[in-house]
Design an enzyme around this catalytic site. Structure first.
Site, PDB file in Angstrom:
ATOM      1  N   TRP A 127       0.844  -0.933   0.231  1.00 33.74           N
ATOM      2  CA  TRP A 127       0.007   0.324  -0.039  1.00 33.74           C
ATOM      3  C   TRP A 127       1.310   1.052  -0.257  1.00 33.74           C
ATOM      4  CZ3 TRP A 127      -1.826   3.237   4.822  1.00 33.74           C
ATOM      5  CH2 TRP A 127      -3.358   3.364   4.526  1.00 33.74           C
ATOM      6  N   ASP A 208      -0.837  -5.294   9.453  1.00 36.48           N
ATOM      7  CA  ASP A 208      -1.782  -4.651   8.998  1.00 36.48           C
ATOM      8  C   ASP A 208      -3.615  -5.417   8.266  1.00 36.48           C
ATOM      9  OD1 ASP A 208      -3.943  -2.518   8.268  1.00 36.48           O
ATOM     10  OD2 ASP A 208      -1.390  -1.470   7.258  1.00 36.48           O
ATOM     11  N   ALA A 210      -6.802  -4.883   7.239  1.00 32.88           N
ATOM     12  CA  ALA A 210      -7.490  -4.253   6.529  1.00 32.88           C
ATOM     13  C   ALA A 210      -8.713  -4.543   5.849  1.00 32.88           C
ATOM     14  CB  ALA A 210      -6.920  -3.038   5.587  1.00 32.88           C
TER      15      ALA A 210
END
Length: 394
Positions: A127, A208, A210
């Site tokens: 990202w 992470d 998400a």
């Protein structure tokens, strides 16, 4: 004083959005912005969220601050959702943050505070905001191989070789599920191998997560995070509620730090609260309270999970339809990876020039690295995209 400022690079996705809006073509297709859209192009408010908001409106009698780390009930509910029983709750420090992005930023601040010389290993690609924040904070970033441009899968041998160069005091940033931007994910055995490397090098994992619930399902998407957190001495986890609860603008996230020593939790918890105080004082509560209400109410949770599963299956159906359309048009199964990827995104694996050609000649908008948002499609636009891909010679 401001004359010393320099113009910052434009956000590529925001620029893409504007180009899409300015395009007069009726059959244009937006695959750039990273939000879920239903078949009508709308990002709807989920039923359970509406119900919880109505209940909150009727019962809430104060807007006074919560604690520096947010409402503890939110931390408990999210720790249960993400970690299950993989780590005892008394070993988990947690703090609410403004979205998953806020959780990632606070995690990087925490790393810098604990180990100023720490290097953060980041998948290539990842990202873009990971890279931007690390650069802004002056934290050394080390890329590790991840995406195989030939197979459009994971370059696992390269990944392992690169992670073996990490050392104690370094951090390895991992995507818990639905890798952004590629959609290519590690399988269970590969996660086991990553854990072995983490244990042998002493590097600390940061996960992470998400998109829990967008890939294989709520429990399945949490499996890797739980496996890692249960196996290592310490783990950092940044969780987002934007996608799976559809509350993007409420900015709802959570940063967690796990440890095998329950005695370390008090220090970790105090540090997370301190970092919140320095950055924004008290975290936003509205979205966090809605999430807590949904996760702790059997009826609301059941309705939320049912709608989330519909969302997941919709994206999976679009993936399969696109892969089939491309196979029919090309006479080849070289696009079969699209049906194997999971989550909102896939990386088509073509050049920026080809991406530009798709935009100019066919009105197909995707990020320059060929990341496309599968949720930006519907049954009618899948054939348009497939014809454009084949027509462009990809």
């Amino acid at each position: 004083m401001f004359e010393t400022l320099k113009q910052q690079p434009a956000d590529k996705i925001l620029a893409l959005i504007q180009m899409y809006r300015d395009d007069p073509r009726a059959d244009k297709v937006d695959l750039g912005v990273g939000v879920y859209k239903d078949a009508t192009g709308l990002t709807p408010v989920m039923r359970a969220v509406k119900s919880a908001e109505h209940k909150l409106w009727e019962t809430q009698d104060s807007k006074v601050y919560t604690g520096l780390a947010g409402d503890p009930a939110f931390g408990d509910a999210m720790a249960d959702l993400v970690l299950g029983d993989a780590v005892p709750r008394e070993n988990v420090a947690a703090a609410a943050t403004p979205g998953g992005t806020g959780a990632v930023r606070q995690a990087f601040e925490l790393i810098q505070m604990a180990r100023p010389a720490a290097r953060v290993f980041v998948s290539d690609p990842t990202w873009p905001n990971h890279l931007s924040m690390l650069a802004y904070l002056g934290i050394e970033m080390v890329p590790y191989r991840y995406f195989d441009e030939e197979t459009r899968g994971v370059d696992f041998d390269g990944l392992i070789a690169d992670l073996k160069t990490a050392k104690k005091g370094d951090v390895v940033l991992l995507h818990g599920c639905c890798h952004n931007p590629t959609g290519a994910n590690l399988n269970s055995a590969e996660w086991d191998a990553v854990i072995e490397v983490l244990l042998s090098t002493g590097a600390t994992p940061m996960i992470d997560i998400a998109y829990q619930g967008f890939g294989e399902g709520l429990e399945q998407d949490a499996a890797a995070t739980r496996k890692v957190a249960a196996a290592v001495p310490e783990c950092i986890i940044a969780a987002s509620c934007s996608k799976n609860f559809g509350i993007y603008r409420e900015r709802t996230g959570l940063l967690m730090v796990t440890s095998v020593d329950g005695g370390a939790r008090a220090l970790n918890q105090g540090t997370l609260a301190y970092l919140n105080r320095q950055n924004f004082s008290f975290p936003p509560d509205h979205g966090a309270r809605l999430v807590t209400m949904i996760l702790t109410d059997d009826a609301l949770r059941a309705d939320w999970q049912a709608e989330l599963e519909d969302v997941r299956l919709s994206m999976l159906g679009l993936r399969k339809q696109l892969a089939q359309e491309l196979q029919d048009l090309s006479g080849s199964d070289r696009f079969g990876f699209l049906a194997q990827h999971r989550g909102m995104f896939s990386r088509l694996g073509t050049t920026p020039d080809m991406v530009e050609k798709l935009r100019l000649e066919h009105g197909i908008y995707m990020v320059g690295d060929s990341r496309m948002n599968i949720a930006g499609l519907n049954a009618q636009t899948v054939p348009i995209l497939a014809k454009a891909i084949i027509g462009a010679g990809i």
